[in-house]
Design an enzyme around this catalytic site. Structure first.
Site, PDB file in Angstrom:
ATOM      1  N   ASN A 182      36.411  -0.706   7.720  1.00  0.00           N
ATOM      2  CA  ASN A 182      35.909   0.626   8.046  1.00  0.00           C
ATOM      3  C   ASN A 182      35.456   1.329   6.776  1.00  0.00           C
ATOM      4  O   ASN A 182      36.085   1.216   5.716  1.00  0.00           O
ATOM      5  CB  ASN A 182      36.898   1.449   8.867  1.00  0.00           C
ATOM      6  CG  ASN A 182      38.305   1.488   8.319  1.00  0.00           C
ATOM      7  OD1 ASN A 182      38.740   0.596   7.593  1.00  0.00           O
ATOM      8  ND2 ASN A 182      39.026   2.530   8.663  1.00  0.00           N
ATOM      9  N   GLU A 184      34.170   5.049   5.456  1.00  0.00           N
ATOM     10  CA  GLU A 184      34.085   6.460   5.811  1.00  0.00           C
ATOM     11  C   GLU A 184      33.034   7.179   4.966  1.00  0.00           C
ATOM     12  O   GLU A 184      32.592   6.666   3.932  1.00  0.00           O
ATOM     13  CB  GLU A 184      35.478   7.078   5.705  1.00  0.00           C
ATOM     14  CG  GLU A 184      36.406   6.363   6.678  1.00  0.00           C
ATOM     15  CD  GLU A 184      37.799   6.945   6.807  1.00  0.00           C
ATOM     16  OE1 GLU A 184      38.213   7.717   5.933  1.00  0.00           O
ATOM     17  OE2 GLU A 184      38.464   6.604   7.805  1.00  0.00           O
ATOM     18  N   GLU A 195      35.017  -3.472  12.914  1.00  0.00           N
ATOM     19  CA  GLU A 195      34.459  -4.456  13.855  1.00  0.00           C
ATOM     20  C   GLU A 195      32.931  -4.441  13.822  1.00  0.00           C
ATOM     21  O   GLU A 195      32.265  -5.479  13.746  1.00  0.00           O
ATOM     22  CB  GLU A 195      34.899  -4.153  15.301  1.00  0.00           C
ATOM     23  CG  GLU A 195      36.379  -4.158  15.544  1.00  0.00           C
ATOM     24  CD  GLU A 195      37.055  -2.798  15.318  1.00  0.00           C
ATOM     25  OE1 GLU A 195      36.715  -2.124  14.318  1.00  0.00           O
ATOM     26  OE2 GLU A 195      37.914  -2.435  16.126  1.00  0.00           O
TER      27      GLU A 195
HETATM   28  N1  THU Z   1      38.568   2.402  13.057  1.00  0.00           N
HETATM   29  C1  THU Z   1      38.175   1.092  12.969  1.00  0.00           C
HETATM   30  O1  THU Z   1      37.758   0.620  11.903  1.00  0.00           O
HETATM   31  N2  THU Z   1      38.247   0.315  14.080  1.00  0.00           N
HETATM   32  C2  THU Z   1      38.674   0.776  15.300  1.00  0.00           C
HETATM   33  O2  THU Z   1      38.511   0.108  16.303  1.00  0.00           O
HETATM   34  C3  THU Z   1      39.394   2.063  15.354  1.00  0.00           C
HETATM   35  C4  THU Z   1      39.001   3.025  14.291  1.00  0.00           C
HETATM   36  C5  THU Z   1      38.490   3.235  11.834  1.00  0.00           C
HETATM   37  C6  THU Z   1      37.419   4.311  11.869  1.00  0.00           C
HETATM   38  C7  THU Z   1      37.975   5.343  10.919  1.00  0.00           C
HETATM   39  O3  THU Z   1      37.656   4.973   9.602  1.00  0.00           O
HETATM   40  C8  THU Z   1      39.478   5.223  11.082  1.00  0.00           C
HETATM   41  O4  THU Z   1      39.729   3.915  11.630  1.00  0.00           O
HETATM   42  C9  THU Z   1      40.085   6.276  12.012  1.00  0.00           C
HETATM   43  O5  THU Z   1      39.437   6.279  13.250  1.00  0.00           O
END
Ligand code: THU
Length: 271
Positions: A182, A184, A195
């Protein structure tokens, strides 16, 4: 001067257009991020039937660089056409700046300095550190390797807003593991999950045939793919097996299409 870094960058990004997934608009975009050593990382536009979940080429390239642990090395952002307003806003807020236009289709974090000439793409594959020799070629061994790789990759997550790292690796047909984390951004609407980052990497590298996806959510026993990821996985990798690791519990197995029964595929929208 025919072989300036600028014209070399344009020649490098153009062939990536073929890797874009644009069944709804028919209008591909490609991108690359240039690293200070001249190596580069690709990105392409990946459309979703829900339109707003479309992954822009520039975001794909930048998030792919983060998943490869190369975010600090990025010196230029390149598009297959001039930057649009939203892309300029996205670039302006990236770490490592200040980012400025070098040309209509190239932004740099090193204003006033020349750009390196692009050499070759970074190899994105992840080789899990802790796979035992016994893991070998068998299925259980590959599964352990996939989870180990997803945990390893989660350490590269860029999570200043949430402190919630997620790691993903994709296994493609007869290929290596491809990473996603992820990533940000100060504008939360531009945050990308692990994903979708991994799926974006597979397309950007021209290897979209995903067989298995390993996901690791180290700090959350209830971690599970969000609705946006379920939509995109159901569209792009419906038959893929998904292994979900939450560290302390045994990993859970499912498929992309089982996570979102009756999902919207947008067949009526195909161009
Ligand atoms: N996040 C993911 O990477 N995958 C998911 O399926 C759930 C959420 C990340 C997005 C964000 O950076 C953090 O987790 C909080 O939502």
């Amino acid at each position: 001067m025919a072989s300036s870094p600028l014209s070399a960058l344009r020649r490098t990004v153009e062939p990536l257009l073929d890797r874009a997934h644009v069944p709804f608009s028919g209008r591909p975009t490609a991108s690359l991020v240039l690293l200070e050593d001249g190596m580069w990382i690709p990105g392409v536009r990946i459309e979703s039937a829900s339109f707003s979940l479309t992954q822009p080429a520039l975001l794909n390239a930048v998030t792919t660089a983060v998943a490869q642990g190369r975010q600090q090395d990025v010196v230029a952002l390149v598009l297959s056409r001039p930057f649009q307003r939203g892309e300029a806003a996205y670039a302006s807020d990236l770490p490592g700046g200040p980012w400025e236009a070098f040309a209509p289709d190239v932004w740099t974090s090193r204003p006033g300095r020349s750009l390196p000439t692009p050499t070759r793409p970074v190899d994105p594959s992840v080789r899990p550190a802790q796979v035992s020799a016994a893991g070998g070629e068998n299925h259980a061994g590959q599964q352990a390797a996939g989870i180990s790789a997803a945990r390893q990759v989660a350490e590269r997550a860029y999570v200043p807003a949430s402190s919630y790292p997620v790691g993903a690796v994709l296994e493609i047909e007869d290929g290596p593991f491809l990473p996603g984390v992820n990533v940000e951004h100060p504008d939360w609407t531009r945050i990308l999950c692990a994903e979708r980052n991994a799926v974006g990497t597979a397309y950007a590298y021209g290897q979209p045939d995903v067989r298995r996806l390993f996901l690791s959510c180290l700090n959350d026993p209830e971690g599970t793919p969000c609705g946006a990821c379920r939509q995109v996985l159901a569209e792009l990798t419906p038959e893929a097996t998904l292994w979900m690791d939450r560290h302390s519990d045994a990993p859970q197995r499912t498929t992309a299409s089982a996570l979102l029964p009756g999902s919207f595929r947008g067949r009526a929208l195909l161009s």
